[in-house]
Design a protein around this motif. Sequence first.
Motif, PDB file in Angstrom:
ATOM      1  N   SER A 130       0.806  -1.240   0.020  1.00  0.00           N
ATOM      2  CA  SER A 130      -0.019   0.027  -0.035  1.00  0.00           C
ATOM      3  C   SER A 130       0.636   1.407   0.175  1.00  0.00           C
ATOM      4  N   LEU A 131       2.235   1.138   0.084  1.00  0.00           N
ATOM      5  CA  LEU A 131       3.049   2.402  -0.078  1.00  0.00           C
ATOM      6  C   LEU A 131       2.617   3.321  -1.283  1.00  0.00           C
TER       7      LEU A 131
ATOM      8  N   ASP B 263       9.562  10.400  -4.690  1.00  0.00           N
ATOM      9  CA  ASP B 263      10.386   9.094  -4.443  1.00  0.00           C
ATOM     10  C   ASP B 263      10.913   8.785  -5.742  1.00  0.00           C
ATOM     11  N   PRO B 264      12.254   8.830  -6.353  1.00  0.00           N
ATOM     12  CA  PRO B 264      12.605   8.394  -7.905  1.00  0.00           C
ATOM     13  C   PRO B 264      12.213   7.070  -8.114  1.00  0.00           C
ATOM     14  N   GLY B 265      11.999   5.925  -7.047  1.00  0.00           N
ATOM     15  CA  GLY B 265      11.372   4.736  -7.696  1.00  0.00           C
ATOM     16  C   GLY B 265      10.060   4.555  -7.671  1.00  0.00           C
ATOM     17  N   GLY B 266       9.353   5.560  -7.154  1.00  0.00           N
ATOM     18  CA  GLY B 266       7.828   5.683  -7.403  1.00  0.00           C
ATOM     19  C   GLY B 266       7.169   4.593  -6.321  1.00  0.00           C
TER      20      GLY B 266
ATOM     21  N   ARG C   4      15.878   8.753   0.369  1.00  0.00           N
ATOM     22  CA  ARG C   4      16.251   8.851  -0.812  1.00  0.00           C
ATOM     23  C   ARG C   4      15.424  10.043  -1.659  1.00  0.00           C
ATOM     24  N   GLY C   5      14.406  10.624  -0.977  1.00  0.00           N
ATOM     25  CA  GLY C   5      13.493  11.474  -1.739  1.00  0.00           C
ATOM     26  C   GLY C   5      14.186  12.615  -2.414  1.00  0.00           C
ATOM     27  N   ARG C   6      13.616  13.007  -3.567  1.00  0.00           N
ATOM     28  CA  ARG C   6      14.383  14.148  -4.311  1.00  0.00           C
ATOM     29  C   ARG C   6      13.538  15.333  -4.361  1.00  0.00           C
ATOM     30  N   PRO C   7      13.936  16.428  -3.757  1.00  0.00           N
ATOM     31  CA  PRO C   7      13.116  17.807  -3.569  1.00  0.00           C
ATOM     32  C   PRO C   7      13.039  18.361  -5.136  1.00  0.00           C
TER      33      PRO C   7
END
Length: 207
Positions: A40-41, A156-159, A101-104
């Motif tokens: 569910s993430l 999140d770059p990985g989605g 690993r979040g991207r602003p």
Amino acid sequence: MRHRRPDDRRPPWGVRRTLLSGLAAAVVLLGWFVLAVWLSLPSAEADGLVFFVAGSFVLLLVLGRWLARTGALLVLLGLLPAYSAFFGGWAATGDEILLARGRPVDAVVAAETPHRLKAGIDYTYDLRNPDGSTGSLDPGVDTRLEVGSRVPVVEDPGGLVATQLAGKEDPAVPLVFACLGAGGLIGSVAVTATVGERRRVRNATTR
């Protein structure tokens, strides 16, 4: 009839059965919550988690009948801890991933979608990133954004995790709720397994 020797310190079979069955039920429940949180993430809205909460209810009912021949007891004791463990784990895990690993990104609010809730109206938004990609955002209750404005978000770059407003990543509080819920869930299983064993002993002695 087999008599226990004075030096035989092993617990009786009933105690071992209670411990093993309770442990098995706790492992199944906690494993389900880990799997449900992981699946569910990507959900940006808590309303999308209803399926997993319903699955938790069914699992509590089945395991309750197995442990104590009544599913109502485990549902009564474990539903609130299960709810806390699931939603706390979902929020804490998502925040941890975004912190790691979040991207602003400064995204443009492209569209607004209202959702009527019992407590009021919640809003979700379609975003357009500088590179032309799109995304969605649920900023939370009582937070409204202006269509066409730029907002700082973390994606999140990985989605795997839903995009959040920048600065709202705080896994500490939901992690506490998740741990309390997991502990309450284990306690609920222990109580239900004990009640089931006492019923088996009482039924055996009254025959």
